[in-house]
Design an enzyme around this catalytic site. Structure first.
Site, PDB file in Angstrom:
ATOM      1  CG  ASP A 199       2.403  -4.586 -14.690  1.00  0.00           C
ATOM      2  OD1 ASP A 199       1.845  -5.464 -15.367  1.00  0.00           O
ATOM      3  OD2 ASP A 199       2.405  -4.590 -13.444  1.00  0.00           O
ATOM      4  CG  HIS A 322       5.318  -8.434 -14.417  1.00  0.00           C
ATOM      5  ND1 HIS A 322       5.756  -7.142 -14.632  1.00  0.00           N
ATOM      6  CD2 HIS A 322       4.272  -8.336 -13.567  1.00  0.00           C
ATOM      7  CE1 HIS A 322       5.002  -6.306 -13.949  1.00  0.00           C
ATOM      8  NE2 HIS A 322       4.099  -6.986 -13.287  1.00  0.00           N
ATOM      9  CG  HIS A 332       3.000  -7.774  -5.933  1.00  0.00           C
ATOM     10  ND1 HIS A 332       1.677  -8.071  -6.159  1.00  0.00           N
ATOM     11  CD2 HIS A 332       3.181  -6.499  -6.363  1.00  0.00           C
ATOM     12  CE1 HIS A 332       1.090  -7.019  -6.705  1.00  0.00           C
ATOM     13  NE2 HIS A 332       1.967  -6.055  -6.837  1.00  0.00           N
ATOM     14  CB  VAL A 360       7.841  -5.363  -6.100  1.00  0.00           C
ATOM     15  CG1 VAL A 360       7.988  -4.584  -4.804  1.00  0.00           C
ATOM     16  CG2 VAL A 360       7.341  -6.772  -5.837  1.00  0.00           C
TER      17      VAL A 360
HETATM   18 FE   FE2 Z   1       2.642  -6.042 -11.990  1.00  0.00          FE
END
Ligand code: FE2
Ligand code: NAG
Ligand code: NAG
Ligand code: NAG
Length: 490
Positions: A199, A322, A332, A360
């Site tokens: 991300d 990830h 999540h 997270v």
């Molecule tokens: Fe993510």
């Protein structure tokens, strides 16, 4: 969310609490893990405006921008330099050498461009600089004439079991004022390379032309660090960019164009999963959003890569992904479960030292636990202490525009050692083949504050009975910090 105000009272209270957190994370206090009550951010979670200094375009006609480097081979004597020229292609050449402004060597790269909806990327250069000496400072230059720009980097020591090295770990960074705070604090840490757990820009939060524009701003934003030391890339969900309403349906399109990885050097067939060796560490990068079940290319590659790991040469085995496998945030929750069912038993079998994940937007560290006996018909459904298991650390706390994930499950599960919903970054300082010092540093009040820390004891050199007999003096701090009911004799 509690906004922390910098008052005298506040910082005194803060110091006190800080001391107790550090204390609790070291000392066996007979209870389960620690949930830090702080939810902190100094800044609101908005992206920095486009015209801000943080995204300044370098001066000069067609000047190279968004300069970043990553490791270029398996063992660390090559780098890949990547940059963008906005107006015309210009040369894809890197001039480099071991003294400042004196470039004895040149390397030739390639240039490409792509479109995303009606955005045009400019000219993206990629150049492999190889045959470098270990443990050497290099100076390099890209661009031409008055627009040329100079940077430098340090190569890692030669692969050696006792080579010390300091990694930074950053995830879910984005481009807010919190992101800026994270990157500035990381740059004060003395970290030598960044393990980035996915991300990157969060540009997929934008539409149409702005998706590309926010990739450009992010590239300029991280240049302050990424042009000077390698960032090791992992892809996250914000890199998927599946946007059919704009006609954009190729997953990871922008990411793959802009952030090359040395995947072929580890015999991978795909830039999204690969591994590198650096100093005394073997680092495996996995893709949470590519197929990984049995028989898929990623699964086959990982099975082979684990065989290539040689703990006599690289004692430290680190996995990046990830979506976290052990995390107790409500955000999540269990999104990493499918990967756990496929890969967890391998992590145990190969004694992975630590697994870093992001996703997270909070910080969390697990004890050494595993849940490999659970299956759809089996009865053993809870994670159990497992001395062969990695420590799982979630560092999705870089500071992006989505804000913090501030709701943790209550009560704190037994596998969770420490958790806090604040922004920050981590460092892993490898001392030798047996010891590495781990820190999580919360961004706070403009200072870099070490909050959760412990001595990581190597899983191969530390827990083998034979070796432990030879190294009687090593203290098992990780075990010592476990609650009694999670303890088992090693
Ligand atoms: Fe993510
Ligand atoms: C890429 O650059 C070439 C040469 O400047 C140009 O003709 C072409 O239109 C560009 N392609 C894209 C996809 O932007
Ligand atoms: C599933 O779990 C049960 C009970 O623990 C065990 O007997 C069985 O061997 C497991 N099956 C597989 C395929 O792991
Ligand atoms: C490894 O590093 C740790 C921590 O700095 C130190 O206590 C230990 O003595 C070192 N081991 C050796 C063999 O030098």
């Amino acid at each position: 969310m509690i906004m922390w105000k910098d008052t005298g009272m506040g910082s005194m209270l803060f110091q006190l609490l800080l001391v107790s957190f550090v204390f609790l994370s070291f000392v066996d206090n007979g209870s389960a893990g620690v949930t830090s009550k702080f939810v902190r951010q100094e800044w609101p979670s908005d992206d920095i405006p486009l015209d801000n200094e943080a995204f300044a375009v370098p001066k000069g006609q067609n000047a190279p921008q968004q300069v970043h480097i990553t490791q270029g081979d398996y063992d660390g004597n090559a780098i890949i330099v990547s940059w963008v020229t906005p107006d015309e292609p210009g040369p894809s050449q890197v001039r480099y050498g071991t003294s400042e402004k004196k470039y004895d060597f040149t390397a030739e790269g390639t240039v490409k461009n792509y479109t995303f909806y009606n955005y045009n990327s400019g000219y993206i250069h990629e150049c492999l600089v190889d045959g470098l000496e270990y443990d050497t400072k290099y100076y390099y230059e890209v661009g031409v004439g008055d627009s040329a720009r100079a940077f430098s980097f340090q190569t890692p020591p030669k692969i050696h079991p006792d080579a010390p090295y300091k990694f930074g770990i950053i995830g879910d960074l984005g481009q807010t004022y919190n992101s800026r705070s994270t990157i500035e604090h990381y740059m004060e840490s003395g970290g030598q390379a960044v393990l980035f757990v996915g991300d990157l820009s969060y540009s997929d939060r934008y539409q149409y032309h702005d998706v590309g524009v926010r990739w450009d701003t992010w590239g300029r934003f991280i240049e302050r660090s990424a042009a000077y030391q390698p960032w090791i890339w992992t892809a996250g969900n914000h890199e998927i960019e599946y946007m059919p309403y704009m006609g954009e349906v190729i997953p990871f399109k922008s990411y793959l164009q802009r952030y090359p990885t040395p995947y072929a050097a580890s015999k991978s067939s795909n830039p999204l999963w690969y591994s590198i060796r650096r100093a005394s560490a073997h680092i495996i990068v996995l893709s949470s959003y590519s197929p990984f079940v049995k028989y898929t290319p990623q699964w086959r590659w990982l099975a082979e890569e684990f065989k290539r790991v040689d703990r006599e040469k690289t004692p430290w085995l680190i996995v990046l992904m990830h979506a976290p496998i052990y995390n107790s945030n409500e955000a999540h929750f269990m999104e990493g479960e499918s990967m756990r069912t496929v890969f967890e038993s391998w992590f145990i079998q190969h004694k992975v030292d630590v697994v870093y994940a992001g996703h997270v937007h909070a910080y969390e560290r697990s004890y050494r636990v595993s849940n490999i006996h659970y299956n759809v018909s089996g009865g053993d459904r809870y994670p159990v202490p497992d001395k062969s298991a990695p420590v799982y650390i979630t560092v999705g706390d870089g500071g992006n525009q989505e804000g913090l994930a501030s709701r943790f499950q209550d009560p704190q599960p037994e596998y969770s050692a420490f958790r806090e919903a604040s922004y920050g970054h981590s460092t892993l300082e490898i001392k030798n083949r047996t010891h590495a010092f781990y820190h999580w540093n919360r961004n706070d009040d403009g200072k870099r504050v070490a909050t959760d820390s412990f001595m990581l004891h190597n899983q191969y050199w530390g827990s083998s009975r034979r070796r432990r007999k030879l190294n009687k003096n090593h203290v098992h701090t990780v075990l010592a910090s476990m609650p009694h009911r999670l303890r088992r004799p090693l």
